[in-house]
Design a protein around this motif. Structure first.
Motif, PDB file in Angstrom:
ATOM      1  N   ALA A  27       1.010 -41.253   7.486  1.00 46.43           N
ATOM      2  CA  ALA A  27       1.903 -41.383   6.331  1.00 46.43           C
ATOM      3  C   ALA A  27       1.797 -42.769   5.701  1.00 46.43           C
ATOM      4  N   GLY A  73       2.216 -29.529   7.282  1.00 47.64           N
ATOM      5  CA  GLY A  73       3.399 -29.758   6.474  1.00 47.64           C
ATOM      6  C   GLY A  73       4.217 -28.480   6.316  1.00 47.64           C
ATOM      7  N   GLY A  84       1.346 -34.349   6.754  1.00 45.29           N
ATOM      8  CA  GLY A  84       1.925 -33.615   7.871  1.00 45.29           C
ATOM      9  C   GLY A  84       0.897 -32.762   8.576  1.00 45.29           C
ATOM     10  N   THR A  85       1.166 -32.446   9.836  1.00 48.45           N
ATOM     11  CA  THR A  85       0.219 -31.664  10.630  1.00 48.45           C
ATOM     12  C   THR A  85       0.938 -30.550  11.395  1.00 48.45           C
ATOM     13  N   ARG A  99       1.554 -39.797  13.503  1.00 45.93           N
ATOM     14  CA  ARG A  99       2.182 -39.182  12.326  1.00 45.93           C
ATOM     15  C   ARG A  99       2.586 -40.258  11.303  1.00 45.93           C
ATOM     16  N   GLU A 135       6.328 -38.247   6.869  1.00 45.59           N
ATOM     17  CA  GLU A 135       5.241 -37.618   6.123  1.00 45.59           C
ATOM     18  C   GLU A 135       5.187 -38.238   4.735  1.00 45.59           C
ATOM     19  N   ASP A 170       8.441 -33.632   5.136  1.00 40.59           N
ATOM     20  CA  ASP A 170       9.034 -33.781   6.456  1.00 40.59           C
ATOM     21  C   ASP A 170       9.241 -35.253   6.809  1.00 40.59           C
ATOM     22  N   ARG A 196      -1.145 -34.036   1.561  1.00 40.42           N
ATOM     23  CA  ARG A 196       0.020 -34.302   2.405  1.00 40.42           C
ATOM     24  C   ARG A 196      -0.461 -34.667   3.797  1.00 40.42           C
TER      25      ARG A 196
END
Length: 555
Positions: free
Chosen positions: A375, A540, A537-538, A371, A549, A546, A535
């Motif tokens: 990012a 978001g 996020g996985t 993660r 992220e 988040d 974005r």
């Protein structure tokens, strides 16, 4: 893929291939040049501008090819010169430029020059190509107290032709990698001729291995520094970053510029691997008449913390701007723990360089590491300048932390008696097909290093065209980077966000992109009416950024 007439290297995204680990065409378990050629369309699918090949030259392979025995030929392990020519031609057909490694600090001990030195007496022209010295204490001890970057002493004593104990030779790395003596004009002429050989075959540039190490301080004095992985010490040590390297690179720049083609964006580039701190010293390598690029290892070692990230980015851009150069960003390569794993450990202020990881070492949080890696990559690819990617990072590959000791091949592991696990963990062959033997690395099930079982789900065919996959995230970011010309942009920090948010806008002739990265622990509300471009996020969460992220916004 890079617009013509714009000095392509100033904002290029360059993809590193470690040849033995990318694609195996003949089933022997070792990657090769025909395998690379077959898989080049992956790079056009990804959207990069150039490929950098780690060494493929004739070598005994004691250090993964960074021990060169013949600088003008291809090791049979990887193919032939004809295979290299075919690779280069295919890459150019696909719009990809080709950069190759040059290893000028040392050769292999198998190199004909070194073999001639061993057969010749002290003081001979053959020995003058390397750093041979008489030992201290009547010859019994090394000439000075330098230690190898791979562990142990940096000197090895030879046996003379008559069988008597003889001189010592310097090797800042493995004993099979004797350092050249760059005060010898013959060495300078030889390496420049090697550059011409590959330029004449159509390469677009060189990555220079150990670029800060060619010149040693006069008389090779003792040092108080311990030469392990402590890169903070390099700028102060008598074997690194000596002023004489800059004259060498001015000569190389003149040579590279002589291959430019008037009216075309055909610069042949030079990029330094120089572990040099502080940053202003590194910037000296990319002055207008020296090298085009130098890897930003200070940024690579910066933890995923807002204050540290902002300081590293600000300082890096200022240092490059001071000499009129673009900054060159990188997060992973063949010498460091992959950032999807590195960032899975607790982040602490200050530069962090994690050594190789073994099964008995503390293990990272893999999900957190991926993660954060996604990012961090989204931050890097938004920054003005050029960027380098390491093979497999677009798949989110982690470090192989469970390799059995008997499988390890990095000489660092042997020279430190296993105290350092070495660099094998980032060099494990790439997974192409999740259900195939060797995950599609080759036509059989062989792989020179064992592949972790988690690589199956990360294979290219498991991620291609899958929304939200790391592969598709990289493609999206690279396409947006090119569309908005972010590499040619100007960074402006945004100070209207919470202190634990990394917020900036990159403005270019093609518009602006706002980047909000959240290394902190609390969600960040998005600005009202924000138009999200990408974005990490996985998945978001709507309306917020988040923790761990990064979001790209239009404008």
């Amino acid at each position: 893929m890079v617009r013509p007439g714009q000095q392509w290297w100033r904002d290029a995204v360059i993809y590193q291939i470690y040849p033995r680990s990318w694609a195996d065409s003949d089933g022997d378990g070792i990657g090769d040049l025909p395998g690379i050629t077959q898989r080049l369309p992956h790079l056009t699918y990804l959207g990069v501008d150039a490929v950098w090949l780690s060494p493929f030259y004739t070598s005994p392979q004691r250090d993964g090819g960074y021990d060169v025995a013949d600088y003008r030929d291809v090791d049979p392990l990887f193919g032939t010169l004809a295979d290299f020519d075919a690779l280069t031609a295919r890459a150019h057909e696909l719009g990809l430029r080709v950069i190759v490694d040059i290893v000028p600090n040392h050769s292999s001990s198998d190199h004909p020059w070194f073999q001639a030195a061993l057969a010749s007496p002290p003081g001979s022209p053959e020995r003058a190509r390397y750093l041979f010295r008489d030992g201290s204490d009547g010859g019994r001890l090394p000439p000075n107290n330098w230690t190898s970057m791979f562990g142990g002493p940096a000197w090895t004593r030879i046996t003379e032709a008559d069988g008597s104990p003889g001189q010592w030779y310097l090797h800042m790395f493995d004993r099979s990698q004797p350092d050249f003596d760059w005060t010898n004009p013959e060495v300078r002429d030889e390496l420049e001729d090697v550059l011409r050989f590959w330029l004449d075959r159509g390469v677009d540039g060189f990555r220079i291995d150990v670029a800060h190490g060619l010149v040693k301080y006069e008389n090779l004095p003792d040092t108080d520094l311990t030469l392990d992985a402590n890169v903070d010490a390099t700028a102060l040590a008598p074997m690194w970053d000596q002023p004489g390297v800059h004259e060498i690179y001015r000569s190389w720049r003149r040579l590279a510029d002589s291959y430019a083609i008037e009216g075309q964006d055909a610069d042949r580039i030079l990029c330094a691997e120089a572990w040099v701190l502080p940053g202003p010293a590194l910037a000296q390598y990319v002055r207008a008449d020296e090298l085009h690029q130098s890897f930003n290892f200070e940024y690579l070692m910066t933890p995923w913390l807002t204050a540290d990230q902002r300081a590293a980015i600000t300082d890096s851009l200022a240092q490059a701007d001071a000499v009129g150069a673009p900054q060159t960003w990188v997060l992973s390569n063949h010498d460091v723990v992959r950032h999807a794993t590195r960032l899975g450990y607790p982040q602490r202020p200050g530069l962090q360089r994690i050594e190789g990881i073994g099964a008995d070492d503390p293990q990272p949080d893999a999900a957190l590491g991926l993660r954060r890696a996604r990012a961090a990559t989204a931050v890097m690819l938004a920054l003005p300048g050029s960027a380098y990617l390491f093979q497999g990072e677009e798949l989110g590959l982690p470090e192989a932390t469970q390799l059995p000791d008997e499988a390890r091949q990095d000489p660092t592991f042997a020279r430190t008696d296993g105290k350092s696990k070495g660099r094998d963990g980032c060099r494990v062959p790439i997974p192409w097909e999740g259900d195939a033997p060797s995950y599609g690395f080759g036509p059989g099930g062989r792989s020179w290093l064992p592949q972790p079982p988690e690589y199956a789900d990360l294979a290219v065919d498991r991620q291609r065209d899958v929304p939200g996959s790391t592969l598709e995230l990289y493609r999206q970011l690279l396409a947006l980077r090119r569309k908005h010309r972010l590499g040619r942009g100007r960074l402006v920090w945004l100070d209207d966000q919470p202190h634990d948010v990394l917020a900036f806008r990159v403005e270019s002739d093609e518009g602006a992109v706002t980047v909000l990265a959240n290394p902190g622990g609390s969600p960040l509300p998005l600005p009202a009416g924000a138009q999200i471009l990408a974005r990490t996020g996985t998945p978001g969460t709507a309306g917020q950024v988040d923790p761990d992220e990064t979001v790209w916004l239009n404008g």
